[in-house]
Design an enzyme around this catalytic site. Structure first.
Site, PDB file in Angstrom:
ATOM      1  N   HIS A 155       0.835  -1.220   0.000  1.00  0.00           N
ATOM      2  CA  HIS A 155       0.000   0.000   0.000  1.00  0.00           C
ATOM      3  C   HIS A 155       0.864   1.263   0.000  1.00  0.00           C
ATOM      4  O   HIS A 155       0.436   2.307   0.496  1.00  0.00           O
ATOM      5  CB  HIS A 155      -0.958   0.033   1.201  1.00  0.00           C
ATOM      6  CG  HIS A 155      -1.678  -1.248   1.431  1.00  0.00           C
ATOM      7  ND1 HIS A 155      -2.906  -1.528   0.885  1.00  0.00           N
ATOM      8  CD2 HIS A 155      -1.336  -2.349   2.142  1.00  0.00           C
ATOM      9  CE1 HIS A 155      -3.285  -2.746   1.252  1.00  0.00           C
ATOM     10  NE2 HIS A 155      -2.347  -3.265   2.004  1.00  0.00           N
ATOM     11  N   SER A 276      13.964  21.762 -16.627  1.00  0.00           N
ATOM     12  CA  SER A 276      12.746  22.550 -16.790  1.00  0.00           C
ATOM     13  C   SER A 276      13.121  23.840 -17.501  1.00  0.00           C
ATOM     14  O   SER A 276      14.241  24.344 -17.348  1.00  0.00           O
ATOM     15  CB  SER A 276      12.156  22.854 -15.418  1.00  0.00           C
ATOM     16  OG  SER A 276      11.438  24.061 -15.442  1.00  0.00           O
ATOM     17  N   LYS A 282      15.574  22.163 -11.455  1.00  0.00           N
ATOM     18  CA  LYS A 282      14.889  20.898 -11.718  1.00  0.00           C
ATOM     19  C   LYS A 282      15.674  19.883 -12.529  1.00  0.00           C
ATOM     20  O   LYS A 282      16.388  20.214 -13.457  1.00  0.00           O
ATOM     21  CB  LYS A 282      13.578  21.175 -12.466  1.00  0.00           C
ATOM     22  CG  LYS A 282      12.557  21.893 -11.634  1.00  0.00           C
ATOM     23  CD  LYS A 282      11.761  20.951 -10.788  1.00  0.00           C
ATOM     24  CE  LYS A 282      10.573  20.462 -11.590  1.00  0.00           C
ATOM     25  NZ  LYS A 282       9.814  19.488 -10.870  1.00  0.00           N
ATOM     26  N   GLU A 289       8.831   8.772 -17.162  1.00  0.00           N
ATOM     27  CA  GLU A 289       7.405   9.104 -17.316  1.00  0.00           C
ATOM     28  C   GLU A 289       6.887   8.671 -18.685  1.00  0.00           C
ATOM     29  O   GLU A 289       5.777   8.142 -18.807  1.00  0.00           O
ATOM     30  CB  GLU A 289       7.192  10.613 -17.117  1.00  0.00           C
ATOM     31  CG  GLU A 289       7.375  11.023 -15.675  1.00  0.00           C
ATOM     32  CD  GLU A 289       7.530  12.526 -15.499  1.00  0.00           C
ATOM     33  OE1 GLU A 289       7.072  13.025 -14.469  1.00  0.00           O
ATOM     34  OE2 GLU A 289       8.099  13.201 -16.378  1.00  0.00           O
TER      35      GLU A 289
END
Ligand code: ARG
Length: 461
Positions: A155, A276, A282, A289
């Site tokens: 979980h 970024s 970043k 992804e």
């Protein structure tokens, strides 16, 4: 289309030609198409349908077409209806009348069924090889991290300690099953549809076993109508890709989470990250992804081809021309995905100290506290209840199980002794889990060597 001028009075509308033509997609079949045509021509000569001279011309003509395509000298013409027509007319342009005999005892229906099958077999093997390479990368990571203790989750809540080796080896099992699935699908691809004709074979006395053997199939297909309308092998391969994609997506998700500031379990190499455009600090896991997202394309191609095939009557229907749109997109998606994933895994840094630090949190050794009490004679449910109360106390006082003093433990149960702290030590907990398939370094070493053996035996099959 000149080919139809005998039967047709009107010319195909240019929009209809654009709609009907598949060369923009199926040009990718040029190599297997030429391979299939050469085998067909050899068979025609062997069966006395064309003569030796014609065969020689056809074979060298096809070779020159292949050479010119590969060198970029010959461009695929948009005028052609598909790759099969393109190659045939190019051949005839080059060698004259002999070229016109190549299509004897053959239809584009068995020709395209053959080409798609040959292509599917080839890419299935490439998928297996790429997955084997990925397995090897995983074994290396596992070998380096046999003692990298990390929290194991259920979980996404800290559950019990594991090692990064054990964690990553879970994926090795998934990919091993994927390899075996593709191998299995490949076995069913080994029958040659060539000679099935449009749907009902031919009256020429052809030798289907000869072409099957020539093209390294096990045998010819058994039913000509099935041969030209079967695309099960594409569906099976697209399912295999989808399943691998699902595994990629889960692994990618973990790479994303584990590389976040909050976890910092791994660092993805700069080579596999993006920045970024506005936030200078970043470093984003864009590749991971995208890997997570690509599974959607693999699934939708599977859904697409299954939906396209449903409800079409026997035998060949033009609907089936769409098969290649799904197939090629999945091949491309899969092949770039696995290469990126392999590179990303091979170059990522594993921050084992940070993993160990986090493994100390979340009362990860609570099960072991309960097990300690059981070893001292308590029933598991009683031990479980007592441990729950200790955890509650620990949370209220902000103390980990290792920090709570023995006197306090004795208030919960008088069976607690000084030896208890040894039983809840993380290294001890892990190395005691030497059950087959468990996370101890010894078990994982065994797991790696058994997985390697299974991989070797799969390679031989
Ligand atoms: N381009 C077609 C395909 O990919 C080839 C077969 C066409 N056959 C036909 N009878 N129209 O399916």
């Amino acid at each position: 289309m000149d080919l139809y001028k005998g039967r047709f009075s009107g010319k195909t509308a240019s929009i209809a030609h654009e709609f009907n033509s598949s060369i923009g997609t199926d040009y990718k079949l040029y190599k297997v198409d030429i391979k299939g045509s050469k085998a067909h021509a050899k068979m025609l000569e062997k069966c006395g349908i064309i003569n030796q001279e014609e065969l020689k011309k056809i074979v060298s003509g096809l070779d020159s077409v292949l050479e010119d395509i590969e060198s970029g000298k010959l461009e695929f013409s948009k005028e052609a209806e598909d790759i099969h027509m393109f190659i045939e007319s190019e051949l005839t342009n080059r060698i004259g009348d002999a070229g016109k005999k190549l299509h004897t005892a053959r239809s584009r229906n068995d020709q395209v069924a053959l080409d798609v099958k040959l292509f599917t077999i080839e890419v299935a093997q490439r998928a297996i090889d790429a997955l084997v390479e990925l397995e090897e990368t995983i074994f290396e990571i596992a070998k380096d991290n046999l003692n990298s203790i990390m929290p194991g989750y259920t979980h996404l809540q800290i559950a019990q300690p594991v090692t990064f080796a054990h964690h990553i080896m879970a994926y090795a099992q998934m990919f091993l099953r994927d390899i075996s699935r593709i191998k299995d699908a490949k076995k069913r691809m080994m029958t040659s549809p060539l000679g099935a004709g449009a749907l009902a074979t031919t009256t020429y006395n052809i030798d289907r076993s000869f072409t099957a053997k020539e093209l390294e199939f096990e045998s010819p297909t058994l039913n000509s109508m099935d041969s030209v309308s079967d695309r099960d092998h594409v569906v099976e391969l697209l399912y295999c890709y989808s399943n691998v994609g699902m595994h990629f997506s889960r692994l990618a998700e973990e790479l994303i989470i584990y590389s976040s500031q909050e976890f910092k379990f791994i660092t993805i190499a700069d080579e596999y990250s993006s920045g970024s455009s506005i936030m200078p600090q970043k470093k984003n896991p864009d590749m991971a992804e995208l890997l997570r997202a690509k599974s959607a394309r693999l699934y939708s191609n599977l859904m697409g081809i299954m939906t396209m095939l449903k409800g079409i009557p026997l035998a060949y229907n033009k609907d089936m021309q769409e098969d290649k749109e799904y197939l090629f997109d999945s091949v491309e998606t899969f092949e770039i995905s696995i290469e990126v994933l392999n590179g990303m895994l091979a170059t990522m840094k594993v921050n084992s100290e940070r993993m160990r630090e986090m493994a100390h949190k979340g009362y990860i050794n609570a099960t072991d506290t309960a097990d300690y009490l059981v070893k001292k004679g308590l029933a598991f449910r009683d031990a479980y209840y007592i441990t729950g109360s200790i955890v509650k106390y620990g949370i209220s006082e902000n103390l980990s199980l290792n920090e709570i003093p023995l006197e306090k433990y004795k208030e919960f149960s008088d069976v607690f002794e000084e030896d208890y702290y040894k039983y809840i030590d993380l290294d001890y907990i892990l190395n005691e889990r030497k059950v087959f398939g468990g996370p101890s370094a010894k078990s994982v070493e065994e797991q790696i060597s058994l997985t390697k053996i299974q991989l070797e035996s799969l390679k031989k099959q």
